[in-house]
Design a protein around this motif. Structure first.
Motif, PDB file in Angstrom:
ATOM      1  N   LEU A  95      -5.167  -2.004   3.043  1.00 53.31           N
ATOM      2  CA  LEU A  95      -5.230  -0.563   2.790  1.00 53.31           C
ATOM      3  C   LEU A  95      -4.673   0.229   3.964  1.00 53.31           C
ATOM      4  CD1 LEU A  95      -8.754  -0.312   1.114  1.00 53.31           C
ATOM      5  CD2 LEU A  95      -6.522  -0.141   0.000  1.00 53.31           C
ATOM      6  N   LEU A  96      -4.929  -0.274   5.176  1.00 55.49           N
ATOM      7  CA  LEU A  96      -4.368   0.384   6.359  1.00 55.49           C
ATOM      8  C   LEU A  96      -2.844   0.348   6.311  1.00 55.49           C
ATOM      9  CD1 LEU A  96      -5.273   1.756   8.989  1.00 55.49           C
ATOM     10  CD2 LEU A  96      -5.162  -0.479  10.098  1.00 55.49           C
ATOM     11  N   MET A  97      -2.294  -0.795   5.874  1.00 59.65           N
ATOM     12  CA  MET A  97      -0.839  -0.905   5.734  1.00 59.65           C
ATOM     13  C   MET A  97      -0.313   0.098   4.710  1.00 59.65           C
ATOM     14  SD  MET A  97       0.115  -4.944   5.829  1.00 59.65           S
ATOM     15  CE  MET A  97      -0.417  -6.027   7.158  1.00 59.65           C
ATOM     16  N   VAL A  98      -1.084   0.326   3.644  1.00 62.46           N
ATOM     17  CA  VAL A  98      -0.657   1.293   2.623  1.00 62.46           C
ATOM     18  C   VAL A  98      -0.476   2.681   3.241  1.00 62.46           C
ATOM     19  CG1 VAL A  98      -1.357   2.518   0.530  1.00 62.46           C
ATOM     20  CG2 VAL A  98      -1.663   0.037   0.678  1.00 62.46           C
ATOM     21  N   PHE A  99      -1.444   3.072   4.088  1.00 64.02           N
ATOM     22  CA  PHE A  99      -1.347   4.381   4.745  1.00 64.02           C
ATOM     23  C   PHE A  99      -0.095   4.471   5.619  1.00 64.02           C
ATOM     24  CE2 PHE A  99      -5.957   4.763   3.848  1.00 64.02           C
ATOM     25  CZ  PHE A  99      -5.959   6.034   3.307  1.00 64.02           C
ATOM     26  N   PHE A 100       0.164   3.387   6.375  1.00 63.70           N
ATOM     27  CA  PHE A 100       1.336   3.394   7.241  1.00 63.70           C
ATOM     28  C   PHE A 100       2.622   3.426   6.415  1.00 63.70           C
ATOM     29  CE2 PHE A 100      -1.659   1.459  10.367  1.00 63.70           C
ATOM     30  CZ  PHE A 100      -1.606   2.497  11.285  1.00 63.70           C
ATOM     31  N   ALA A 101       2.624   2.712   5.285  1.00 65.18           N
ATOM     32  CA  ALA A 101       3.806   2.705   4.422  1.00 65.18           C
ATOM     33  C   ALA A 101       4.074   4.099   3.872  1.00 65.18           C
ATOM     34  CB  ALA A 101       3.613   1.706   3.275  1.00 65.18           C
ATOM     35  N   ILE A 147       8.995   0.643   2.498  1.00 65.54           N
ATOM     36  CA  ILE A 147       8.944  -0.170   1.276  1.00 65.54           C
ATOM     37  C   ILE A 147       8.490  -1.592   1.592  1.00 65.54           C
ATOM     38  CG2 ILE A 147      10.348  -1.187  -0.560  1.00 65.54           C
ATOM     39  CD1 ILE A 147      12.072   1.363  -0.458  1.00 65.54           C
ATOM     40  N   VAL A 148       9.017  -2.176   2.681  1.00 66.51           N
ATOM     41  CA  VAL A 148       8.632  -3.534   3.071  1.00 66.51           C
ATOM     42  C   VAL A 148       7.148  -3.590   3.436  1.00 66.51           C
ATOM     43  CG1 VAL A 148       8.977  -5.367   4.768  1.00 66.51           C
ATOM     44  CG2 VAL A 148      10.953  -4.157   3.815  1.00 66.51           C
ATOM     45  N   ALA A 200       1.515  -4.966   2.126  1.00 66.78           N
ATOM     46  CA  ALA A 200       0.165  -4.436   1.898  1.00 66.78           C
ATOM     47  C   ALA A 200      -0.404  -4.943   0.580  1.00 66.78           C
ATOM     48  CB  ALA A 200       0.192  -2.915   1.914  1.00 66.78           C
ATOM     49  N   VAL A 201       0.416  -4.922  -0.468  1.00 66.13           N
ATOM     50  CA  VAL A 201      -0.028  -5.415  -1.775  1.00 66.13           C
ATOM     51  C   VAL A 201      -0.393  -6.891  -1.690  1.00 66.13           C
ATOM     52  CG1 VAL A 201       0.712  -5.885  -4.149  1.00 66.13           C
ATOM     53  CG2 VAL A 201       1.278  -3.697  -3.070  1.00 66.13           C
ATOM     54  N   TRP A 202       0.436  -7.673  -0.985  1.00 60.44           N
ATOM     55  CA  TRP A 202       0.170  -9.105  -0.827  1.00 60.44           C
ATOM     56  C   TRP A 202      -1.131  -9.336  -0.044  1.00 60.44           C
ATOM     57  CZ3 TRP A 202       0.126 -12.165   3.691  1.00 60.44           C
ATOM     58  CH2 TRP A 202       0.066 -13.545   3.465  1.00 60.44           C
ATOM     59  N   THR A 203      -1.360  -8.547   1.005  1.00 56.83           N
ATOM     60  CA  THR A 203      -2.564  -8.701   1.818  1.00 56.83           C
ATOM     61  C   THR A 203      -3.815  -8.344   1.025  1.00 56.83           C
ATOM     62  OG1 THR A 203      -1.305  -8.164   3.824  1.00 56.83           O
ATOM     63  CG2 THR A 203      -3.701  -7.990   3.962  1.00 56.83           C
ATOM     64  N   ILE A 204      -3.763  -7.258   0.258  1.00 54.48           N
ATOM     65  CA  ILE A 204      -4.906  -6.863  -0.570  1.00 54.48           C
ATOM     66  C   ILE A 204      -5.188  -7.921  -1.624  1.00 54.48           C
ATOM     67  CG2 ILE A 204      -5.715  -5.180  -2.267  1.00 54.48           C
ATOM     68  CD1 ILE A 204      -4.170  -3.045  -0.667  1.00 54.48           C
ATOM     69  N   SER A 205      -4.125  -8.449  -2.236  1.00 54.48           N
ATOM     70  CA  SER A 205      -4.284  -9.519  -3.223  1.00 54.48           C
ATOM     71  C   SER A 205      -4.947 -10.749  -2.604  1.00 54.48           C
ATOM     72  CB  SER A 205      -2.917  -9.890  -3.814  1.00 54.48           C
ATOM     73  OG  SER A 205      -3.023 -10.989  -4.689  1.00 54.48           O
ATOM     74  N   SER A 206      -4.533 -11.102  -1.375  1.00 57.61           N
ATOM     75  CA  SER A 206      -5.137 -12.233  -0.685  1.00 57.61           C
ATOM     76  C   SER A 206      -6.613 -11.979  -0.414  1.00 57.61           C
ATOM     77  CB  SER A 206      -4.404 -12.499   0.641  1.00 57.61           C
ATOM     78  OG  SER A 206      -3.074 -12.897   0.411  1.00 57.61           O
ATOM     79  N   GLY A 207      -6.944 -10.740  -0.009  1.00 59.48           N
ATOM     80  CA  GLY A 207      -8.339 -10.407   0.235  1.00 59.48           C
ATOM     81  C   GLY A 207      -9.183 -10.495  -1.022  1.00 59.48           C
ATOM     82  N   LEU A 208      -8.648 -10.022  -2.136  1.00 59.55           N
ATOM     83  CA  LEU A 208      -9.377 -10.103  -3.406  1.00 59.55           C
ATOM     84  C   LEU A 208      -9.607 -11.553  -3.818  1.00 59.55           C
ATOM     85  CD1 LEU A 208      -7.597  -7.231  -5.389  1.00 59.55           C
ATOM     86  CD2 LEU A 208      -9.944  -7.237  -4.512  1.00 59.55           C
TER      87      LEU A 208
END
Length: 359
Positions: free
Chosen positions: A98-104, A210-211, A216-224
């Protein structure tokens, strides 16, 4: 060792794909200042450009590598002392994503989130940047070392991942890998932001956003997945329960090296599930019988990478799989339902679907 190498490579990949550009946007001025450091040729003469620009670049990056590796080491110690449960670790991974999402979003120019993005104090930034005027040969290394106090967006997320490793060596590995991954692009993009037109700079920032969003999506998916909250569909190829075993007198001992059925029930009604662990889990989906005493056997076969750090989030179980050998986990008597498992970082996982009743 394999798990540490996997984290090193994972950190390097994150640095190469996302960290280089985002860190250059924050720290590129420090690198440019170190490279363009001017020294007097002779007393009283005008200052001239340093003859070997690659030397300060190397010193800068070495300083940065040392400080980030040391930070990762300390964060790993902190994670080990904290002893986070599988689901606590999963929450930290999701927070990192989620932190990465904010930075993106910030990199993509979304002004609504700009105030929510952590940034170093402006006064501190001016103080550190002022050191770029120093003529000391150690100044580039000192500036590189100081970048740990001016983290770029992706760095903060990688630091959070270092905590989740719960190991000083692994924490140091993921941070060192990150810096190594940023090194090639950091130098090139630092110059690009320094010299390129505003349009080109804006384009580079957009691509980086974008990268970072994709990671971020991959990291959140891994956390879930690490927390057991990401549904894992039981496919048609799921391994099913074996028929009830024959009486002991009629059973033949398996030959050494002879493959065994992944799910078996012996004559006493005890169920055994065998999960083979290499760098992956094989298979990833089982169908087993409910209401039977069940033992899960983690069979290491040159096991390595994240797969060795096995977790069952629902039960709070964490085991380090033997590289070659069996690790046994008592699952008790399970009711009908699905039990999810994954590696500690959520990079891969699977499901055991307990069905039916007594044999």
């Amino acid at each position: 060792m394999s798990s540490t190498l996997s984290l090193l490579l994972s950190g390097a990949g994150t640095g190469l794909l996302a960290g280089g550009a985002s860190c250059a946007a924050v720290q590129g001025g420090l690198l440019a200042g170190a490279v363009s450091r001017r020294t007097p040729a002779h007393p009283g003469s005008a200052p001239r450009q340093t003859a070997e620009p690659l030397a300060p670049v190397g010193a800068f990056l070495i300083g940065k590598l040392l400080s980030h590796t040391a930070l990762g080491f300390l964060l790993g110690i902190f994670g080990a002392a904290l002893q986070p449960s599988p689901r606590t670790r999963a929450v930290l991974l999701i927070a990192a994503g989620l932190l990465m999402v904010f930075f993106a979003l910030d990199l993509l120019g979304i002004k609504a989130v700009s105030r929510l993005v952590p940034r170093p104090p402006a006064a501190f930034g001016r103080l550190v940047r002022g050191r770029t005027k120093s003529s000391s040969r150690l100044a580039p290394a000192a500036l590189g070392f100081a970048t740990v106090l001016i983290p770029c967006g992706v760095t903060l997320s990688v630091e959070l991942i270092a905590v989740t490793t719960g190991s000083a060596v692994s924490g140091a590995a993921v941070m060192a890998g990150f810096v190594i991954g940023t090194a090639p692009l950091f130098t090139l993009i630092g110059y690009a932001f320094r010299r390129a037109s505003q349009n080109v700079s804006s384009y580079l920032v957009g691509v980086t956003g974008i990268v970072v969003a994709a990671i971020a999506v991959w990291t959140i998916s891994s956390g879930l997945q690490a927390g057991g909250w990401l549904p894992t569909a039981t496919t048609a190829s799921a391994v099913g329960s074996a028929p009830a075993a024959a009486p002991p007198s009629l059973q033949a001992a398996p030959e050494i090296g002879e493959p065994q059925e992944p799910v078996t029930v012996d004559a006493s009604g005890k169920q055994t599930i065998i999960l083979t662990v290499t760098d992956f889990y094989v298979p990833t989906a089982f169908t087993a019988k409910a209401n039977l005493p069940t033992t899960l056997v983690l069979r290491g076969a040159d096991a390595g990478g994240c797969a060795r750090a096995f977790t069952i989030p629902e039960l709070g179980i964490e085991e380090i799989v033997k590289k070659n050998g069996d690790t046994r986990i008592d699952l008790g008597t399970r009711k009908p339902g699905k039990l999810l498992f994954s590696c500690a970082m959520g990079m891969q996982g699977g499901v055991i679907d307990f069905q039916g009743g007594h044999v």
